[in-house]
Design a protein around this motif. Structure first.
Motif, PDB file in Angstrom:
ATOM      1  N   ASP A  85      20.866   7.658  -2.784  1.00 45.48           N
ATOM      2  CA  ASP A  85      22.289   7.037  -3.184  1.00 45.48           C
ATOM      3  C   ASP A  85      23.451   7.772  -2.544  1.00 45.48           C
ATOM      4  OD1 ASP A  85      22.285   9.179  -4.739  1.00 45.48           O
ATOM      5  OD2 ASP A  85      22.243   7.813  -6.636  1.00 45.48           O
ATOM      6  N   GLY A  86      22.929   9.022  -1.722  1.00 51.63           N
ATOM      7  CA  GLY A  86      23.945  10.040  -1.282  1.00 51.63           C
ATOM      8  C   GLY A  86      24.190  11.340  -2.171  1.00 51.63           C
ATOM      9  N   SER A  87      23.229  11.329  -3.429  1.00 54.65           N
ATOM     10  CA  SER A  87      23.251  12.493  -4.107  1.00 54.65           C
ATOM     11  C   SER A  87      21.779  12.584  -4.620  1.00 54.65           C
ATOM     12  CB  SER A  87      24.306  12.375  -5.110  1.00 54.65           C
ATOM     13  OG  SER A  87      24.011  11.531  -6.180  1.00 54.65           O
ATOM     14  N   GLN A  88      21.103  11.872  -4.989  1.00 49.94           N
ATOM     15  CA  GLN A  88      19.746  11.907  -5.439  1.00 49.94           C
ATOM     16  C   GLN A  88      19.021  10.781  -5.047  1.00 49.94           C
ATOM     17  OE1 GLN A  88      20.214  11.726  -9.609  1.00 49.94           O
ATOM     18  NE2 GLN A  88      21.303   9.883  -9.563  1.00 49.94           N
ATOM     19  N   VAL A  89      17.640  11.181  -5.012  1.00 48.46           N
ATOM     20  CA  VAL A  89      16.550  10.065  -4.707  1.00 48.46           C
ATOM     21  C   VAL A  89      16.587   9.157  -5.834  1.00 48.46           C
ATOM     22  CG1 VAL A  89      14.189   9.962  -4.236  1.00 48.46           C
ATOM     23  CG2 VAL A  89      15.368  11.633  -2.971  1.00 48.46           C
ATOM     24  N   VAL A  90      16.221   7.733  -5.620  1.00 50.04           N
ATOM     25  CA  VAL A  90      16.144   6.886  -6.452  1.00 50.04           C
ATOM     26  C   VAL A  90      14.693   6.304  -6.434  1.00 50.04           C
ATOM     27  CG1 VAL A  90      17.033   4.879  -7.617  1.00 50.04           C
ATOM     28  CG2 VAL A  90      18.800   6.472  -6.590  1.00 50.04           C
ATOM     29  N   TRP A  91      13.867   6.295  -7.292  1.00 46.37           N
ATOM     30  CA  TRP A  91      12.620   5.568  -7.341  1.00 46.37           C
ATOM     31  C   TRP A  91      12.877   4.443  -8.305  1.00 46.37           C
ATOM     32  CZ3 TRP A  91       9.481   7.720  -3.933  1.00 46.37           C
ATOM     33  CH2 TRP A  91       9.599   9.006  -3.627  1.00 46.37           C
ATOM     34  N   PRO A  92      12.191   3.209  -7.825  1.00 43.60           N
ATOM     35  CA  PRO A  92      12.503   1.968  -8.664  1.00 43.60           C
ATOM     36  C   PRO A  92      11.750   2.022  -9.805  1.00 43.60           C
ATOM     37  CG  PRO A  92      12.115   1.635  -6.451  1.00 43.60           C
ATOM     38  CD  PRO A  92      11.728   3.039  -6.418  1.00 43.60           C
ATOM     39  N   ASP A  93      12.335   1.826 -11.172  1.00 43.53           N
ATOM     40  CA  ASP A  93      11.737   1.673 -12.386  1.00 43.53           C
ATOM     41  C   ASP A  93      10.993   0.297 -12.542  1.00 43.53           C
ATOM     42  OD1 ASP A  93      10.731   1.876 -14.942  1.00 43.53           O
ATOM     43  OD2 ASP A  93      12.783   2.149 -15.875  1.00 43.53           O
ATOM     44  N   ALA A  94       9.707   0.074 -12.029  1.00 44.93           N
ATOM     45  CA  ALA A  94       9.076  -1.159 -12.184  1.00 44.93           C
ATOM     46  C   ALA A  94       7.787  -1.046 -12.158  1.00 44.93           C
ATOM     47  CB  ALA A  94       9.498  -1.891 -10.613  1.00 44.93           C
ATOM     48  N   ASP A  95       7.112  -2.097 -12.584  1.00 46.32           N
ATOM     49  CA  ASP A  95       5.501  -2.072 -12.776  1.00 46.32           C
ATOM     50  C   ASP A  95       4.999  -1.699 -11.213  1.00 46.32           C
ATOM     51  OD1 ASP A  95       5.242  -2.316 -15.317  1.00 46.32           O
ATOM     52  OD2 ASP A  95       5.278  -4.534 -15.210  1.00 46.32           O
ATOM     53  N   SER A  96       4.525  -0.525 -11.135  1.00 47.05           N
ATOM     54  CA  SER A  96       3.894  -0.225  -9.673  1.00 47.05           C
ATOM     55  C   SER A  96       2.769   0.893  -9.713  1.00 47.05           C
ATOM     56  CB  SER A  96       4.967   0.115  -8.775  1.00 47.05           C
ATOM     57  OG  SER A  96       5.640   1.304  -9.188  1.00 47.05           O
ATOM     58  N   LEU A  97       2.165   1.124  -8.545  1.00 44.98           N
ATOM     59  CA  LEU A  97       1.301   2.117  -8.707  1.00 44.98           C
ATOM     60  C   LEU A  97       1.872   3.514  -8.501  1.00 44.98           C
ATOM     61  CD1 LEU A  97      -1.927   2.630  -8.171  1.00 44.98           C
ATOM     62  CD2 LEU A  97      -1.556   3.041  -5.933  1.00 44.98           C
ATOM     63  N   ALA A  98       1.582   4.248  -9.196  1.00 41.59           N
ATOM     64  CA  ALA A  98       2.176   5.796  -9.242  1.00 41.59           C
ATOM     65  C   ALA A  98       1.380   6.467  -8.333  1.00 41.59           C
ATOM     66  CB  ALA A  98       2.115   6.443 -10.648  1.00 41.59           C
ATOM     67  N   GLY A  99       2.166   6.225  -6.976  1.00 39.84           N
ATOM     68  CA  GLY A  99       1.382   6.981  -6.044  1.00 39.84           C
ATOM     69  C   GLY A  99       1.210   8.461  -5.696  1.00 39.84           C
ATOM     70  N   VAL A 100       0.240   9.235  -5.373  1.00 41.48           N
ATOM     71  CA  VAL A 100       0.414  10.712  -5.385  1.00 41.48           C
ATOM     72  C   VAL A 100       1.257  11.395  -4.507  1.00 41.48           C
ATOM     73  CG1 VAL A 100      -1.362  12.475  -4.652  1.00 41.48           C
ATOM     74  CG2 VAL A 100      -2.183  10.467  -5.645  1.00 41.48           C
TER      75      VAL A 100
ATOM     76  N   THR B 137       0.932  -1.211  -0.132  1.00 43.37           N
ATOM     77  CA  THR B 137      -0.004  -0.093   0.061  1.00 43.37           C
ATOM     78  C   THR B 137       0.820   1.180  -0.105  1.00 43.37           C
ATOM     79  OG1 THR B 137      -0.234  -0.167   2.446  1.00 43.37           O
ATOM     80  CG2 THR B 137      -2.007  -0.921   1.050  1.00 43.37           C
ATOM     81  N   TRP B 138       2.290   1.105  -0.437  1.00 40.51           N
ATOM     82  CA  TRP B 138       2.976   2.388  -0.392  1.00 40.51           C
ATOM     83  C   TRP B 138       4.072   1.995  -1.446  1.00 40.51           C
ATOM     84  CZ3 TRP B 138       7.656  -0.001   1.028  1.00 40.51           C
ATOM     85  CH2 TRP B 138       7.487  -1.036   1.832  1.00 40.51           C
ATOM     86  N   ASN B 139       4.742   3.325  -1.866  1.00 44.25           N
ATOM     87  CA  ASN B 139       5.793   3.357  -2.789  1.00 44.25           C
ATOM     88  C   ASN B 139       7.007   3.403  -2.032  1.00 44.25           C
ATOM     89  OD1 ASN B 139       3.846   5.300  -4.901  1.00 44.25           O
ATOM     90  ND2 ASN B 139       4.894   3.461  -5.552  1.00 44.25           N
ATOM     91  N   ILE B 140       8.117   2.901  -2.595  1.00 40.67           N
ATOM     92  CA  ILE B 140       9.517   3.079  -1.790  1.00 40.67           C
ATOM     93  C   ILE B 140      10.367   3.891  -2.603  1.00 40.67           C
ATOM     94  CG2 ILE B 140      10.336   1.023  -2.802  1.00 40.67           C
ATOM     95  CD1 ILE B 140      11.775   0.410   0.134  1.00 40.67           C
ATOM     96  N   GLY B 141      11.347   4.750  -1.774  1.00 35.56           N
ATOM     97  CA  GLY B 141      12.265   5.211  -2.468  1.00 35.56           C
ATOM     98  C   GLY B 141      13.538   5.067  -1.660  1.00 35.56           C
ATOM     99  N   PHE B 142      14.765   5.412  -2.392  1.00 28.37           N
ATOM    100  CA  PHE B 142      15.898   5.468  -2.011  1.00 28.37           C
ATOM    101  C   PHE B 142      17.011   6.692  -2.199  1.00 28.37           C
ATOM    102  CE2 PHE B 142      14.500   1.204  -3.380  1.00 28.37           C
ATOM    103  CZ  PHE B 142      14.531   0.380  -2.020  1.00 28.37           C
TER     104      PHE B 142
ATOM    105  N   ASN C 191       3.079   7.210   1.128  1.00 26.43           N
ATOM    106  CA  ASN C 191       1.586   7.318   0.467  1.00 26.43           C
ATOM    107  C   ASN C 191       0.885   8.495   1.141  1.00 26.43           C
ATOM    108  OD1 ASN C 191       0.544   6.541   3.082  1.00 26.43           O
ATOM    109  ND2 ASN C 191       0.478   4.436   2.643  1.00 26.43           N
ATOM    110  N   ALA C 192      -0.430   8.708   0.859  1.00 23.42           N
ATOM    111  CA  ALA C 192      -0.975   9.825   1.407  1.00 23.42           C
ATOM    112  C   ALA C 192      -1.289   9.754   2.884  1.00 23.42           C
ATOM    113  CB  ALA C 192      -2.273  10.018   0.575  1.00 23.42           C
ATOM    114  N   ALA C 193      -1.296   8.542   3.266  1.00 23.38           N
ATOM    115  CA  ALA C 193      -1.789   8.520   4.675  1.00 23.38           C
ATOM    116  C   ALA C 193      -0.412   8.616   5.780  1.00 23.38           C
ATOM    117  CB  ALA C 193      -2.326   7.232   4.866  1.00 23.38           C
ATOM    118  N   ILE C 194       0.773   8.060   5.305  1.00 19.42           N
ATOM    119  CA  ILE C 194       1.966   8.112   6.054  1.00 19.42           C
ATOM    120  C   ILE C 194       2.739   9.255   5.732  1.00 19.42           C
ATOM    121  CG2 ILE C 194       1.516   5.752   6.252  1.00 19.42           C
ATOM    122  CD1 ILE C 194       3.823   5.136   4.443  1.00 19.42           C
ATOM    123  N   GLY C 195       2.675   9.993   4.584  1.00 25.45           N
ATOM    124  CA  GLY C 195       3.520  10.951   4.148  1.00 25.45           C
ATOM    125  C   GLY C 195       4.960  10.252   3.694  1.00 25.45           C
ATOM    126  N   VAL C 196       5.874  10.635   4.577  1.00 25.22           N
ATOM    127  CA  VAL C 196       7.274  10.101   4.246  1.00 25.22           C
ATOM    128  C   VAL C 196       7.745   9.254   5.526  1.00 25.22           C
ATOM    129  CG1 VAL C 196       9.708  10.395   3.642  1.00 25.22           C
ATOM    130  CG2 VAL C 196       7.986  11.832   2.757  1.00 25.22           C
TER     131      VAL C 196
END
Length: 257
Positions: free
Chosen positions: A173-188, A166-171, A219-224
């Motif tokens: 790497d020390g300089s930029q945010v990395v969003w996984p390139d994979a089939d998933s829901l484009a969370g708001v 029920t949520w997206n994940i981000g990482f 996600n919208a309910a948990i923020g970050v």
């Protein structure tokens, strides 16, 4: 609070939703009558309605119905579920009369404590749709919790990371945010945060976790929400990038519902 098309909902009207589990939804956090990314939530509902029922949904009508569930002040979590009470299990192609179910509950205090997640090989059916079909997501969440974790993280057979149930994940790497390139829901929330910091979208594998500086769920309910453990890899419970994203997200002006 629960209303179907603006009227109190009866148990009989919910029977079809419970028994067929066919429909879609969006969940919004409403703070003092405003919603971050309101247009994205409405577009999601319209897009998913066309995908599942082949008809358009009127966002103005949805907003009117959702507004009835929101007090003038304070924070509320509002879920808008779209389903057809007349759906025939044997003939789902005839389901073309979607109704709007609005439910609400008090919003939780933020931020939430860090998540510890366990990876599982799984991909949601029609991942681009925010479907009411949560059986597998909840099953994997339950199994993760029985194993001492908080939730499950979905990966493919090669260890490629996609999303949580029920949520997206981000990482980071020390300089930029990395969003996984994979089939998933484009969370708001994910989409709104893309403007908050330099980012890249690329495949991310479990084998890379040793080089990750921080991880977080959105996600919208948990923020970050910080992710402090993935399988056997420990990650920081707090990090500057997480603070930066939380501050940026809190600073996004919501739209009047």
């Amino acid at each position: 609070m629960a209303e179907l098309n603006g009227e109190p909902v009866g148990l009989g009207q919910l029977q079809n939703l419970a028994l067929t589990n066919y429909g879609h939804f969006t969940t919004m956090r409403v703070d003092d009558g405003r919603v971050r990314g309101l247009a994205l939530h409405m577009e999601r509902l319209r897009r998913d309605c066309r995908t599942l029922f082949g008809v358009d949904l009127d966002p103005r009508r949805v907003r009117e119905l959702a507004r009835r569930a929101v007090p003038g002040t304070g924070s509320t979590t509002v879920r808008v579920t779209v389903f057809d009470p007349g759906l025939d299990l044997g003939h789902p192609a005839t389901a073309k009369d979607p109704h709007v179910l609005v439910t609400s509950r008090p919003a939780g205090e933020l931020p939430l404590p860090p998540l510890r997640v366990r990876s599982v090989t799984y991909a949601r059916d029609v991942p681009e749709v925010k479907s009411v079909g949560l059986f597998a997501s909840l099953h994997h969440r339950r199994q993760a919790q029985l194993g001492g974790f908080d939730d499950a993280l979905f990966v493919d057979a090669a260890g490629g990371i996609s999303e949580g149930g029920t949520w997206n994940i981000g990482f980071f790497d020390g300089s930029q945010v990395v969003w996984p390139d994979a089939d998933s829901l484009a969370g708001v929330t994910r989409e709104l945060l893309k403007d908050a910091h330099g980012h890249v979208t690329r495949p991310v594998r479990l084998s890379e976790l040793a080089t990750v500086r921080a991880a977080f769920a959105t996600n919208a309910a948990i923020g970050v929400r910080a992710v402090s453990r993935i399988d056997g890899v420990d990650l920081p419970e707090s990090h500057e990038i997480i603070d930066t994203l939380r501050t940026a997200y809190a600073g996004i002006g919501g739209d009047v519902l």
